[in-house]
Design a protein around this motif. Structure first.
Motif, PDB file in Angstrom:
ATOM      1  N   PRO A  22       3.824  39.069  41.613  1.00 50.31           N
ATOM      2  CA  PRO A  22       2.599  39.806  41.960  1.00 50.31           C
ATOM      3  C   PRO A  22       2.626  41.195  41.329  1.00 50.31           C
ATOM      4  CG  PRO A  22       4.085  39.665  43.845  1.00 50.31           C
ATOM      5  CD  PRO A  22       4.664  38.793  42.795  1.00 50.31           C
ATOM      6  N   ALA A  23       1.497  41.602  40.771  1.00 48.17           N
ATOM      7  CA  ALA A  23       1.421  42.925  40.140  1.00 48.17           C
ATOM      8  C   ALA A  23       1.492  44.017  41.197  1.00 48.17           C
ATOM      9  CB  ALA A  23       0.124  43.037  39.351  1.00 48.17           C
ATOM     10  N   LYS A  24       2.145  45.120  40.846  1.00 43.64           N
ATOM     11  CA  LYS A  24       2.273  46.233  41.799  1.00 43.64           C
ATOM     12  C   LYS A  24       0.981  47.030  41.921  1.00 43.64           C
ATOM     13  CE  LYS A  24       7.257  46.614  41.047  1.00 43.64           C
ATOM     14  NZ  LYS A  24       8.364  47.417  40.483  1.00 43.64           N
ATOM     15  N   GLU A  25       0.158  46.989  40.864  1.00 43.19           N
ATOM     16  CA  GLU A  25      -1.128  47.685  40.889  1.00 43.19           C
ATOM     17  C   GLU A  25      -2.210  46.743  40.408  1.00 43.19           C
ATOM     18  OE1 GLU A  25      -0.853  51.144  38.479  1.00 43.19           O
ATOM     19  OE2 GLU A  25       0.752  52.066  39.662  1.00 43.19           O
ATOM     20  N   GLY A  26      -3.431  46.935  40.889  1.00 44.54           N
ATOM     21  CA  GLY A  26      -4.558  46.109  40.468  1.00 44.54           C
ATOM     22  C   GLY A  26      -4.483  44.726  41.090  1.00 44.54           C
ATOM     23  N   PRO A  27      -5.161  43.740  40.488  1.00 38.12           N
ATOM     24  CA  PRO A  27      -5.157  42.373  41.033  1.00 38.12           C
ATOM     25  C   PRO A  27      -3.738  41.827  41.108  1.00 38.12           C
ATOM     26  CG  PRO A  27      -6.738  42.602  39.213  1.00 38.12           C
ATOM     27  CD  PRO A  27      -5.930  43.846  39.230  1.00 38.12           C
ATOM     28  N   LYS A  28      -3.444  41.093  42.168  1.00 40.23           N
ATOM     29  CA  LYS A  28      -2.076  40.586  42.323  1.00 40.23           C
ATOM     30  C   LYS A  28      -1.701  39.582  41.228  1.00 40.23           C
ATOM     31  CE  LYS A  28      -0.067  40.162  46.356  1.00 40.23           C
ATOM     32  NZ  LYS A  28       0.255  39.736  47.730  1.00 40.23           N
ATOM     33  N   ASN A  29      -2.718  38.943  40.627  1.00 44.68           N
ATOM     34  CA  ASN A  29      -2.449  38.026  39.512  1.00 44.68           C
ATOM     35  C   ASN A  29      -2.466  38.747  38.163  1.00 44.68           C
ATOM     36  OD1 ASN A  29      -2.113  35.689  41.018  1.00 44.68           O
ATOM     37  ND2 ASN A  29      -4.298  35.201  41.006  1.00 44.68           N
ATOM     38  N   GLY A  30      -2.377  40.063  38.202  1.00 44.64           N
ATOM     39  CA  GLY A  30      -2.545  40.875  37.003  1.00 44.64           C
ATOM     40  C   GLY A  30      -1.598  40.519  35.869  1.00 44.64           C
ATOM     41  N   ILE A  31      -0.336  40.203  36.185  1.00 42.35           N
ATOM     42  CA  ILE A  31       0.638  39.895  35.126  1.00 42.35           C
ATOM     43  C   ILE A  31       0.243  38.606  34.410  1.00 42.35           C
ATOM     44  CG2 ILE A  31       3.050  39.298  34.649  1.00 42.35           C
ATOM     45  CD1 ILE A  31       3.835  41.138  36.981  1.00 42.35           C
ATOM     46  N   ALA A  32      -0.103  37.587  35.209  1.00 34.38           N
ATOM     47  CA  ALA A  32      -0.521  36.318  34.612  1.00 34.38           C
ATOM     48  C   ALA A  32      -1.842  36.482  33.856  1.00 34.38           C
ATOM     49  CB  ALA A  32      -0.649  35.242  35.685  1.00 34.38           C
ATOM     50  N   LEU A  33      -2.763  37.247  34.422  1.00 31.71           N
ATOM     51  CA  LEU A  33      -4.056  37.470  33.754  1.00 31.71           C
ATOM     52  C   LEU A  33      -3.883  38.170  32.415  1.00 31.71           C
ATOM     53  CD1 LEU A  33      -6.206  38.533  36.835  1.00 31.71           C
ATOM     54  CD2 LEU A  33      -6.680  36.574  35.343  1.00 31.71           C
ATOM     55  N   LYS A  34      -2.999  39.151  32.369  1.00 32.25           N
ATOM     56  CA  LYS A  34      -2.746  39.866  31.111  1.00 32.25           C
ATOM     57  C   LYS A  34      -2.129  38.921  30.076  1.00 32.25           C
ATOM     58  CE  LYS A  34      -0.434  43.930  29.158  1.00 32.25           C
ATOM     59  NZ  LYS A  34       0.483  45.054  29.415  1.00 32.25           N
ATOM     60  N   ALA A  35      -1.228  38.062  30.532  1.00 36.69           N
ATOM     61  CA  ALA A  35      -0.593  37.101  29.616  1.00 36.69           C
ATOM     62  C   ALA A  35      -1.631  36.143  29.041  1.00 36.69           C
ATOM     63  CB  ALA A  35       0.496  36.321  30.349  1.00 36.69           C
ATOM     64  N   ILE A  36      -2.553  35.694  29.879  1.00 33.47           N
ATOM     65  CA  ILE A  36      -3.604  34.780  29.411  1.00 33.47           C
ATOM     66  C   ILE A  36      -4.489  35.476  28.387  1.00 33.47           C
ATOM     67  CG2 ILE A  36      -5.654  33.482  30.131  1.00 33.47           C
ATOM     68  CD1 ILE A  36      -4.152  33.071  32.872  1.00 33.47           C
ATOM     69  N   GLU A  37      -4.812  36.739  28.645  1.00 33.48           N
ATOM     70  CA  GLU A  37      -5.646  37.503  27.706  1.00 33.48           C
ATOM     71  C   GLU A  37      -4.904  37.699  26.377  1.00 33.48           C
ATOM     72  OE1 GLU A  37      -9.207  38.927  26.669  1.00 33.48           O
ATOM     73  OE2 GLU A  37      -8.712  38.038  28.611  1.00 33.48           O
ATOM     74  N   ASN A  38      -3.614  37.951  26.453  1.00 37.92           N
ATOM     75  CA  ASN A  38      -2.820  38.157  25.232  1.00 37.92           C
ATOM     76  C   ASN A  38      -2.741  36.897  24.375  1.00 37.92           C
ATOM     77  OD1 ASN A  38      -2.278  40.842  25.714  1.00 37.92           O
ATOM     78  ND2 ASN A  38      -0.312  40.466  26.697  1.00 37.92           N
ATOM     79  N   LEU A  39      -2.813  35.727  25.029  1.00 37.78           N
ATOM     80  CA  LEU A  39      -2.758  34.463  24.287  1.00 37.78           C
ATOM     81  C   LEU A  39      -3.886  34.379  23.256  1.00 37.78           C
ATOM     82  CD1 LEU A  39      -1.945  31.928  27.155  1.00 37.78           C
ATOM     83  CD2 LEU A  39      -0.480  32.432  25.191  1.00 37.78           C
ATOM     84  N   LYS A  40      -5.033  34.975  23.584  1.00 35.10           N
ATOM     85  CA  LYS A  40      -6.196  34.909  22.682  1.00 35.10           C
ATOM     86  C   LYS A  40      -5.967  35.694  21.392  1.00 35.10           C
ATOM     87  CE  LYS A  40      -9.370  34.898  26.649  1.00 35.10           C
ATOM     88  NZ  LYS A  40     -10.493  35.629  27.261  1.00 35.10           N
TER      89      LYS A  40
END
Length: 811
Positions: free
Chosen positions: A38-56
């Motif tokens: 879980p991300a320490k700041e922002g949405p708790k799925n933030g780490i996974a969300l950032k990884a998905i965005e980076n995939l693009k």
């Protein structure tokens, strides 16, 4: 064996590998939950969300279609851990730390479904050690599954059991990975770094040691150890940069820590040059510098003596280059006997790897086949090391290697094992035979896996010395010309579909191919259920899928051009068009089995087929703009037809331009799909077309599709004689936007002319909007545009430039 129905997969860890594994599962239409902390700041799925965005943003692209990133479901261990029970397969892919993995296992194991398979994606940690602390029940469902980076493109997956893993679990997972995910699966022993990294990293360490010994530069070594040896173009040091020097150092450290009794242990010391690069944060491609560094447009190479980057470009000596083109036995003999340092270096690295795999076969792999396939699929070699040894003369090479060991020239004093010189291997002349491949542990030749999934592979990955089927001669030949072989699979129940395989360079299409294809269709209409167009190059995994067809064979058209100029080409173009219509209107289904490039005329052949079965790595496009021409094999005609059909389906024939826009842009910009999935979104594949993930299954599935169409009472489409077209008003609209691009200097004057001619064809020519035309009208427009452009000096410049350099000319 019961079926393993993978309805959903959880990937634990949204790092580089975990996220890309998730992306490729989405390519294969497998729902995925991507977990991270879980991300320490922002949405708790933030780490996974950032990884998905980076995939693009990654290149090469992990997704077949970038927008499919939306289908990965982000998750975190606090809020979503209960969702693990929904998953039939859980793949852990966090950092290579045993303690971190164990901590995660304690957290997730109570929530894994009672029948789910639990797998770790590790590059070399002990699977047995990782399973410690599990219940006996979970241990039975736990194994290693090692994807190679990047997971979409690298064919190899190593499957590593422990002593307690249920055999059925392994069979089910191998079936899923092979057919659904499209991988080449090798079962590895639970030893440090398994097979590919153990042998592959040793080979790199040997290259580093021998290059230093013979005083060779890194770029010089890469020129020697890349395509010239039938290995990946990135060769040795570029490959290390791409993989990541920190990753490479980690794999070497695993060998240091776990193989103290290995006779090659001194070589497992991290090379000083690598240690210094990692220490300084030069981790390769991801950090911008490693063995190589890009400065502006120049590629610089590291000088290990000074620690600075210098101009690259050192090459193999011409003499050594000629030696490498000789047959295997002669090549090794000449390298060994030459006093040239490059030749001595090459003999040394061959000897070192032969020595290593001979000594370690029994401890590293169940058989020699697994080592060869792992290195071919994981490191991009055209031949595995045992294959190279066997091809060069097993016994003679073994004697040379042992002589060097005795003389103290090798990297270890360990002798080659007795099975190399005495017994079945020596008698058969190598480790690969008709009976199977040598298992040093079982002391016998081991046959291929008999899992049902491999029954779909008419041609399994071949090995030198094995009695595998040769796709160029397999089956019953119906007829064969210089351009085409028409044949059937003569096994019982498989001989009802005609298979057509081209023999021209890059499977290009000229009059001789058209003539033979027409003959094959006539045979099928008389006695068979259908035709499948399948190329033997589909099996070349080094170049994903080889080439379905690079397009029209312009070389065959050159005599007509020399005799009659541009106008003299018209019969060639008309013959090509009529050949495409023969494919389209055959009374039996013609199925195009696509893999690799399907460009220009190759794309048009696919468009006219009754159905397309495409390997995921299929790259389709109408690219004639690159040589200053327009598509003229019916590709633009098909675009107009499909637009009219789509508009009619929603009663919008008054707005045809909207339905033409994508096809026009695809052709005018020479867009090529980056995958079969993107080809579908571009309109080159239909929603009803089949996408296959394992290239070895392509032929079998294409034949089944032809049979299914036949069984369903296939009828050729009726000839459309009234096609509504967008006409001159739409042409004017397109030209207006092209004027802006030309005046803004985004395109040249000649680009403007070519694009205008494409617009004229797809819009039906100089007629009123809504006018009704037929296919012949549209084909005539294609021919006229093609011939007119061929008569221009600038198009002729583009054609000559492409023939001479292989690159498009901008003029």
């Amino acid at each position: 064996m019961s079926n393993l129905n993978i309805r959903k997969v959880a990937v634990l860890g949204a790092g580089v590998m975990g996220a890309q594994i998730a992306a490729h599962l989405i390519n294969a239409q497998v729902p995925v939950l991507l977990f991270d902390l879980p991300a320490k700041e922002g949405p708790k799925n933030g780490i996974a969300l950032k990884a998905i965005e980076n995939l693009k943003k990654l290149s090469p692209a992990p997704f077949g279609v970038k927008d499919d990133a939306q289908y990965i479901q982000p998750a975190n261990y606090d809020d979503d851990i209960e969702k693990l029970k929904e998953c039939d397969l859980v793949i852990e892919a966090i950092a290579e730390r045993m303690d971190w993995k164990h901590d995660l296992y304690k957290k997730v194991s109570p929530h894994i479904g009672a029948k789910a398979i639990f797998a770790t994606n590790t590059s070399g940690l002990s699977i047995t050690e990782l399973s410690k602390g599990f219940s006996d029940e979970l241990k039975a469902r736990f194994c290693g599954v090692h994807f190679f980076n990047p997971p979409r493109y690298m064919h190899l997956v190593e499957l590593i059991p422990t002593d307690t893993t249920q055999p059925q679990i392994l069979d089910q997972l191998e079936t899923f990975l092979t057919s659904v995910v499209g991988k080449g699966v090798v079962r590895a022993k639970d030893t440090p770094n398994f097979i590919a990294n153990r042998v592959g990293i040793f080979s790199i360490l040997a290259v580093v040691a021998e290059a230093k010994k013979f005083g060779l530069r890194f770029d010089e070594v890469d020129d020697l150890t890349g395509a010239r040896l039938g290995r990946a173009k990135s060769a040795t040091f570029r490959t290390a940069d791409v993989v990541g020097l920190d990753t490479m150092a980690h794999v070497i450290k695993t060998m240091q820590d776990n193989l103290p009794d290995d006779p090659f242990f001194p070589l497992y010391e991290t090379p000083a040059v690598l240690a210094n690069l990692v220490k300084n944060g030069a981790l390769g491609q991801k950090s911008g510098a490693g063995f190589y560094k890009k400065e502006g447009k120049a590629i610089k190479v590291l000088d290990p003596k000074t620690g600075t980057y210098v101009d690259g470009g050192s090459k193999a000596d011409e003499l050594v280059g000629r030696i490498l083109k000789r047959p295997p036995a002669e090549r090794l003999k000449l390298l060994r006997e030459s006093e040239h340092p490059q030749a001595q270096f090459l003999w040394s690295i061959f000897r070192d790897v032969f020595h290593y795999i001979g000594v370690h076969l029994d401890s590293v792999a169940d058989n020699a086949r697994d080592i060869d396939l792992a290195i071919r699929w994981g490191f991009g070699w055209n031949e595995g090391p045992f294959e190279s040894w066997q091809a060069a003369g097993w016994t003679q090479v073994a004697k040379w290697v042992q002589e060097d060991i005795d003389a103290g020239k090798a990297l270890s004093k360990a002798p080659l094992p007795s099975w190399v010189f005495d017994g079945p291997v020596a008698e058969k002349g190598g480790v690969h035979t008709a009976e199977g491949s040598w298992s040093a542990t079982a002391n016998k030749f081991s046959p291929r896996s008999s899992l049902d999934v491999y029954k779909k592979q008419v041609f399994r990955a071949p090995l030198i010395g094995e009695a595998g089927a040769d796709p160029k001669t397999y089956g019953k030949t119906l007829f064969e010309t210089d351009a085409v072989r028409a044949w059937v699979d003569d096994r019982a129940g498989e001989d009802d579909v005609v298979i057509v395989s081209f023999k021209s360079k890059m499977n290009t299409i000229g009059p001789s191919v058209i003539e033979a294809l027409t003959k094959a269709i006539e045979l099928a209409e008389a006695d068979y259920k259908g035709v499948v167009i399948w190329q033997t190059s589909a099996l070349k995994l080094g170049n994903p899928g080889g080439a379905f067809s690079a397009g029209a064979n312009l070389e065959e058209a050159m005599p007509a051009f020399m005799m009659g100029g541009a106008k003299g080409i018209e019969p060639f173009v008309k013959n090509f068009q009529q050949g495409m219509l023969r494919v389209k209107y055959a009374s039996v289904p013609v199925v195009a089995a696509l893999s690799g490039i399907a460009l220009g005329g190759g794309c048009e052949l696919a468009l006219h087929s009754a159905k397309r079965v495409a390997h995921i790595e299929s790259y389709m496009g109408l690219v004639e703009v690159g040589v200053g021409l327009v598509p003229a094999g019916g590709g633009l005609k098909e675009a107009a037809l499909r637009a009219a059909s789509a508009a009619s389906a929603v009663n919008a024939t008054s707005d045809l331009l909207k339905f033409l826009q994508k096809s026009f842009e695809n052709a005018a910009m020479a867009k090529v799909s980056a995958s079969a999935l993107e080809a579908r979104s571009m309109g080159y594949l239909k929603a009803s077309d089949t996408i296959v993930f394992n290239v070895h299954e392509l032929l079998d599935i294409a034949k089944k599709e032809a049979r299914a169409l036949s069984a369903a009472g296939y009828r050729a489409p009726l000839r459309v004689t009234q096609i509504p077209v967008a006409g001159r008003s739409a042409i004017s609209t397109i030209k207006a936007s092209l004027v802006n691009m030309r005046d803004g200097r985004f395109i040249s004057d000649h680009d403007f002319l070519i694009a205008s001619r494409i617009a004229e064809v797809v819009c039906g020519g100089d007629v009123e909007a809504g006018s009704l035309v037929d296919e012949e009208w549209l084909l005539a427009l294609e021919r006229r545009a093609f011939i007119d452009l061929l008569g221009t000096a600038k198009t002729q410049e583009r054609i000559m430039g492409m023939l001479q350099t292989g690159k498009p000319v901008r003029n």
